[in-house]
Design a protein around this motif. Structure first.
Motif, PDB file in Angstrom:
ATOM      1  N   ALA A  96       1.200  -3.487 -10.807  1.00 52.45           N
ATOM      2  CA  ALA A  96       2.385  -2.781 -11.297  1.00 52.45           C
ATOM      3  C   ALA A  96       2.093  -2.115 -12.646  1.00 52.45           C
ATOM      4  O   ALA A  96       2.550  -0.995 -12.921  1.00 52.45           O
ATOM      5  N   ALA A  97       1.323  -2.796 -13.491  1.00 52.14           N
ATOM      6  CA  ALA A  97       0.960  -2.215 -14.791  1.00 52.14           C
ATOM      7  C   ALA A  97       0.112  -0.960 -14.588  1.00 52.14           C
ATOM      8  O   ALA A  97       0.245   0.020 -15.333  1.00 52.14           O
ATOM      9  N   ILE A  98      -0.750  -0.973 -13.573  1.00 53.30           N
ATOM     10  CA  ILE A  98      -1.571   0.205 -13.285  1.00 53.30           C
ATOM     11  C   ILE A  98      -0.682   1.395 -12.912  1.00 53.30           C
ATOM     12  O   ILE A  98      -0.896   2.517 -13.354  1.00 53.30           O
ATOM     13  N   ILE A  99       0.331   1.133 -12.102  1.00 55.18           N
ATOM     14  CA  ILE A  99       1.241   2.221 -11.708  1.00 55.18           C
ATOM     15  C   ILE A  99       1.940   2.802 -12.938  1.00 55.18           C
ATOM     16  O   ILE A  99       1.959   4.017 -13.144  1.00 55.18           O
ATOM     17  N   ALA A 100       2.528   1.913 -13.740  1.00 56.18           N
ATOM     18  CA  ALA A 100       3.272   2.382 -14.921  1.00 56.18           C
ATOM     19  C   ALA A 100       2.344   3.141 -15.859  1.00 56.18           C
ATOM     20  O   ALA A 100       2.697   4.214 -16.368  1.00 56.18           O
ATOM     21  N   PHE A 101       1.155   2.592 -16.078  1.00 55.66           N
ATOM     22  CA  PHE A 101       0.202   3.262 -16.970  1.00 55.66           C
ATOM     23  C   PHE A 101      -0.168   4.629 -16.417  1.00 55.66           C
ATOM     24  O   PHE A 101      -0.187   5.632 -17.138  1.00 55.66           O
ATOM     25  N   GLY A 102      -0.476   4.687 -15.127  1.00 53.52           N
ATOM     26  CA  GLY A 102      -0.904   5.950 -14.514  1.00 53.52           C
ATOM     27  C   GLY A 102       0.176   7.010 -14.600  1.00 53.52           C
ATOM     28  O   GLY A 102      -0.101   8.166 -14.931  1.00 53.52           O
ATOM     29  N   VAL A 103       1.416   6.638 -14.328  1.00 54.16           N
ATOM     30  CA  VAL A 103       2.510   7.618 -14.340  1.00 54.16           C
ATOM     31  C   VAL A 103       2.744   8.135 -15.757  1.00 54.16           C
ATOM     32  O   VAL A 103       2.807   9.345 -15.992  1.00 54.16           O
ATOM     33  N   PRO A 114       0.796  -1.236   0.000  1.00 55.87           N
ATOM     34  CA  PRO A 114       0.000   0.000   0.000  1.00 55.87           C
ATOM     35  C   PRO A 114       0.824   1.280   0.000  1.00 55.87           C
ATOM     36  O   PRO A 114       0.491   2.227  -0.732  1.00 55.87           O
ATOM     37  N   PRO A 115       1.929   1.387   0.766  1.00 58.66           N
ATOM     38  CA  PRO A 115       2.679   2.642   0.733  1.00 58.66           C
ATOM     39  C   PRO A 115       3.200   2.993  -0.658  1.00 58.66           C
ATOM     40  O   PRO A 115       3.290   4.176  -1.009  1.00 58.66           O
ATOM     41  N   ILE A 116       3.534   1.986  -1.479  1.00 60.27           N
ATOM     42  CA  ILE A 116       4.040   2.277  -2.826  1.00 60.27           C
ATOM     43  C   ILE A 116       2.972   2.958  -3.657  1.00 60.27           C
ATOM     44  O   ILE A 116       3.199   3.990  -4.299  1.00 60.27           O
ATOM     45  N   PHE A 117       1.762   2.397  -3.642  1.00 61.08           N
ATOM     46  CA  PHE A 117       0.675   2.983  -4.428  1.00 61.08           C
ATOM     47  C   PHE A 117       0.341   4.391  -3.943  1.00 61.08           C
ATOM     48  O   PHE A 117       0.113   5.302  -4.741  1.00 61.08           O
ATOM     49  N   LEU A 118       0.302   4.582  -2.644  1.00 65.28           N
ATOM     50  CA  LEU A 118      -0.073   5.890  -2.119  1.00 65.28           C
ATOM     51  C   LEU A 118       1.008   6.926  -2.419  1.00 65.28           C
ATOM     52  O   LEU A 118       0.701   8.087  -2.689  1.00 65.28           O
ATOM     53  N   LEU A 119       2.270   6.504  -2.427  1.00 65.76           N
ATOM     54  CA  LEU A 119       3.352   7.428  -2.786  1.00 65.76           C
ATOM     55  C   LEU A 119       3.228   7.861  -4.232  1.00 65.76           C
ATOM     56  O   LEU A 119       3.332   9.051  -4.563  1.00 65.76           O
ATOM     57  N   ILE A 172       7.863   5.217 -12.334  1.00 64.64           N
ATOM     58  CA  ILE A 172       7.999   4.050 -13.215  1.00 64.64           C
ATOM     59  C   ILE A 172       8.906   3.005 -12.554  1.00 64.64           C
ATOM     60  O   ILE A 172       8.649   1.797 -12.614  1.00 64.64           O
ATOM     61  N   ALA A 173       9.979   3.503 -11.901  1.00 61.77           N
ATOM     62  CA  ALA A 173      10.910   2.577 -11.247  1.00 61.77           C
ATOM     63  C   ALA A 173      10.215   1.782 -10.138  1.00 61.77           C
ATOM     64  O   ALA A 173      10.514   0.603  -9.924  1.00 61.77           O
ATOM     65  N   LEU A 174       9.269   2.426  -9.457  1.00 67.01           N
ATOM     66  CA  LEU A 174       8.557   1.709  -8.389  1.00 67.01           C
ATOM     67  C   LEU A 174       7.717   0.557  -8.938  1.00 67.01           C
ATOM     68  O   LEU A 174       7.577  -0.488  -8.296  1.00 67.01           O
ATOM     69  N   SER A 175       7.152   0.754 -10.133  1.00 68.72           N
ATOM     70  CA  SER A 175       6.379  -0.351 -10.718  1.00 68.72           C
ATOM     71  C   SER A 175       7.315  -1.499 -11.110  1.00 68.72           C
ATOM     72  O   SER A 175       6.975  -2.669 -10.948  1.00 68.72           O
TER      73      SER A 175
END
Length: 785
Positions: A664-671, A269-274, A438-441
């Motif tokens: 992880a794909a959601i993070i990369a896509f969102g960023v 959760p902290p990764i997504f919220l960051l 992107i690196a976090l994903s």
């Protein structure tokens, strides 16, 4: 509705795509929080209720043969609420249609049917009736694996005598939620068989006696004094050391699994919220910059700086609440599914899924707080913008040569590359945070997918490097080493080596652990000790070798002495020097040369098991022979163990990895999507100008998306490094005394993580590329800079 609220609604509609991307990232964080915390709490509550309803004991102990009269003295110990004696033995089961012998854990049930502790949860049928010695109840997973129903029969070698047992019921028990053979649950090869106490007593010469006792403690009563009392009472009768729930096999394995689930709730959760906070900051900063004139106008007509700040903060809160609503709904639904999945795996008779209000409040508070924190800087800028300044266009940025003199090779670069480089250098903070997002994903994928590498290494080191035997034949009672000749003559046995296992407590000061002290021959070719690099370590003739995990817990190093309390026929405490430390990823281990262990026990050459290699063509003949040997208690099969290990771990990992890849794909896509959209809104006029000057659509798109391609590539090594750190955190967070995950990450794992993120980034870039193609040049060129 006020004018500002109507503007807020229009902004939400206008920015729906970016709002949706941020909400998805935020929803993923809320979902993982609710999912993991909710499922973990539900499973802990289910287990607690199961234990309570079925009177699961707090303390357990075994002995060779203790008189039944001792039960009253145990029950009279201070702090004991109830005590129940039993008979527990092992048997080889002969199941029709199954070549290999199965292991049966025989447990007595009172003949009057009144169970005080560890009560059975009957799923079908009834308990064995008095006067029917061959009636049994079996655990439901074993019955399901073989299609058994009440009325069916199977064979068993009970203390050397072949019997035909009839199933009269199936049941579940809190004592056997997680039972393992060869390191993993195997419902086909391991069955719990409850039989009449009188029948088992007669079969094992325990009439008027017992060899196992369970104790329930009074509320808030510490276990240690009771354990000491039971040990004193059982010592003359071959007591092997009492232990509490923490060391009870089923409870310990279950605890290990549930604590692993808890570790996930701390990392994801902290990764997504960051990332969500970063996206909110990025989009709101750009929105405020674009609405600079409107902000000035609002202030000119009387809106205060606080009102303007609250207007933009409401936008952030609405975005966060959309994400929270999606996350709560998905987390609750998936939490129920995950709890059900675990419930079926552990065979809980019922499930309690109760999502606490505090989890929802925590999710809302943390998510909205993270979003507001991300927006704080931009909102403060809007609140502090004077109306006169806001009504003017912003001062154009001042550009300088990089490091004062520019790059000497820049003139030789294509113009589009120079433009991309300038865009990155102009906004270093934005470039840094985009790269970090992107690196976090990538890191999330590396930190999750490494589990496959770890499992493969664990299998290789454990089953092919250390324990290289094809099978392990365990005896009902210890046997002279000369019996190895008989094992060697069994059909298909090529090589046989002895092994001895002795119950013991290892102690260093106040820290102690109860475990099996294992004796192996020096120079053993089948069961070896290896170091972290997989190299064999010679077993010294004297002293004890400890696993690194055990040595760490006891705080002991080679050359120092460890206190060993022998817990079998001979009860004695001795000091033994620690000869070496070896690596092991499963359980806690202590090893001695088998001759030294026998001397420590002051006994002759004895063994309790034999490791063997087999001729594959003769395994069925061996299985048939083992089923007739009265001295054999069980046979462990390495090949089956590896298959079960891979199947169980593979199934669990595949499910969790699928979810993590999607997240992880959601993070990369969102960023990438949000970054590219903002870049498009900022550079739309420049890009349109370039089109008018003759640049093609592909060149213009490359100027916009090339920056993100560059940042995505730069994010890869950073993501790999962060992924290594995350893998280390996951390995450390999930490490228990039962199981540890080796930290090993193959190159292919880094490659797969990068491929997934590149694919998600490419998809978001393609969507933005379509908007570039549809740019209305005239309309954009009319836009004020």
């Amino acid at each position: 509705m006020s004018a500002l609220d109507r503007k807020l609604m229009r902004d939400l509609v206008r920015l729906w795509a970016q709002v949706g991307a941020i909400s998805l990232v935020m929803a993923a964080g809320v979902m993982t929080l609710v999912l993991t915390v909710g499922a973990q709490r539900s499973l802990f509550e289910t287990r607690a209720a199961y234990y309570e309803r079925n009177a699961f004991a707090d303390v357990f102990a075994e002995a060779t043969r203790a008189p039944e009269s001792l039960q009253q003295r145990i029950a009279a110990l201070p702090g004991v609420a109830a005590a129940e004696t039993r008979i527990r033995e092992r048997a080889v089961l002969d199941i029709e249609g199954m070549a290999e012998p199965a292991l049966g854990l025989l447990v007595s049930v009172p003949d009057d049917g009144v169970e005080v502790l560890n009560r059975l949860h009957m799923r079908a049928g009834r308990l064995p009736a008095p006067g029917h010695p061959d009636e049994v109840v079996v655990n439901e997973p074993f019955a399901a694996a073989h299609g058994f129903r009440p009325g069916d029969t199977f064979g068993a070698v009970v203390n050397g005598r072949k019997r035909q047992l009839q199933i009269v019921g199936t049941a579940l028990s809190p004592e056997f939620i997680y039972v393992v053979t060869d390191l993993m649950p195997d419902n086909r090869r391991l069955g719990v068989v409850w039989m009449s106490r009188e029948t088992l007593a007669a079969a094992f010469n325990l009439l008027g006696a017992f060899n196992a006792v369970s104790v329930r403690l009074l509320r808030d009563q510490p276990a240690e004094p009771v354990i000491d009392g039971i040990d004193r009472l059982l010592e003359p009768y071959g007591g092997r050391g009492a232990y509490d729930r923490e060391d009870q096999q089923s409870h310990a394995f279950l605890d290990s699994e549930l604590n692993g689930l808890r570790a996930m709730s701390y990392v994801l959760p902290p990764i997504f919220l960051l990332v969500a906070a970063f996206l909110v900051n990025m989009i709101l900063s750009r929105l405020i910059a674009l609405e600079r004139e409107q902000i000035g106008l609002m202030k000119a007509v009387g809106y205060s700086g606080a009102a303007v700040a609250w207007h933009y903060m409401k936008l952030v809160i609405v975005i966060a609440l959309i994400g929270v609503a999606l996350g709560l709904a998905a987390g609750t639904m998936l939490g129920r599914g995950l709890t059900r999945l675990y419930g079926e795996f552990f065979h809980f008779p019922f499930l309690i899924f109760r999502m606490s209000l505090d989890v929802y409040l925590l999710a809302v508070t943390v998510s909205v707080g993270a979003a507001m924190l991300g927006a704080l800087r931009a909102v403060r800028a809007a609140a502090g913008l004077p109306p006169a300044v806001a009504m003017r266009p912003p001062a154009p940025p001042r550009y300088r040569r990089l490091v004062g003199v520019g790059l000497p090779f820049a003139p030789r670069l294509p113009r589009t590359m120079v433009m991309i480089g300038r865009n990155v250098v102009r906004r270093p903070l934005r470039a840094f945070f985009t790269t970090l997002g992107i690196a976090l994903s990538v890191a999330m994928l590396v930190g999750s997918l490494f589990a496959f590498d770890a499992v493969e290494m664990l299998i290789d080191r454990t089953f092919f490097g250390s324990e290289r035997q094809h099978a392990t034949i365990s005896f009902v009672r210890k046997q002279p080493v000369a019996a190895l000749n008989e094992i060697g003559r069994l059909p298909g046995v090529l090589v046989a080596e002895p092994a001895r296992v002795v119950s013991a407590r290892l102690r260093n000061g106040p820290v102690e652990r109860r475990l099996a002290l294992t004796g192996k021959p020096a120079g053993s070719e089948l069961s070896r000790l290896i170091d972290t690099d997989g190299h064999e370590i010679a077993l010294p003739g004297e002293g004890v070798v400890l696993t690194a995990a055990l040595a760490g817990i006891l705080g002991i190093r080679p050359g120092e002495s460890v206190e060993i309390e022998l817990m079998e026929e001979r009860r004695e405490t001795v000091l033994v020097p620690v000869s070496a430390i070896v690596e092991s990823y499963i359980g806690l281990g202590a090893y001695m040369e088998i001759g030294a262990l026998n001397r420590l026990m002051r006994e002759g050459a004895f063994m309790s098991a034999a490791h063997v290699t087999l001729d594959p063509a003769s395994t069925d003949a061996l299985y048939a022979a083992v089923k007739t040997l009265p001295m054999v208690g069980s046979i462990g099969l390495q090949r089956v163990a590896v298959q079960n290990f891979r199947a169980t771990m593979g199934e669990n990992l595949l499910t969790s990895m699928s979810v993590l890849v999607a997240l992880a794909a959601i993070i990369a896509f969102g960023v990438v999507y949000n970054g590219a959209r903002i870049q498009l809104s900022e550079q739309g006029r420049e890009l349109a100008s370039l089109r008018v000057l003759g640049f093609t659509r592909a060149e213009v798109s490359w100027i916009l998306l090339g920056e993100f391609a560059l940042l995505t590539l730069l994010a890869m090594p950073l993501g790999w490094a962060l992924g290594w750190v995350m893998a280390l955190a996951m390995a450390e967070g999930q490490a228990t005394e039962l199981f540890r995950i080796p930290l090993v990450i193959e190159r292919a794992t880094y490659g797969w993580a990068s491929l997934v993120v590149l694919a998600a980034s490419a998809l978001s870039a393609l969507i933005v590329r379509r908007r570039v193609d549809r740019l209305n040049l005239i309309e954009v060129l009319k836009t004020r800079e």
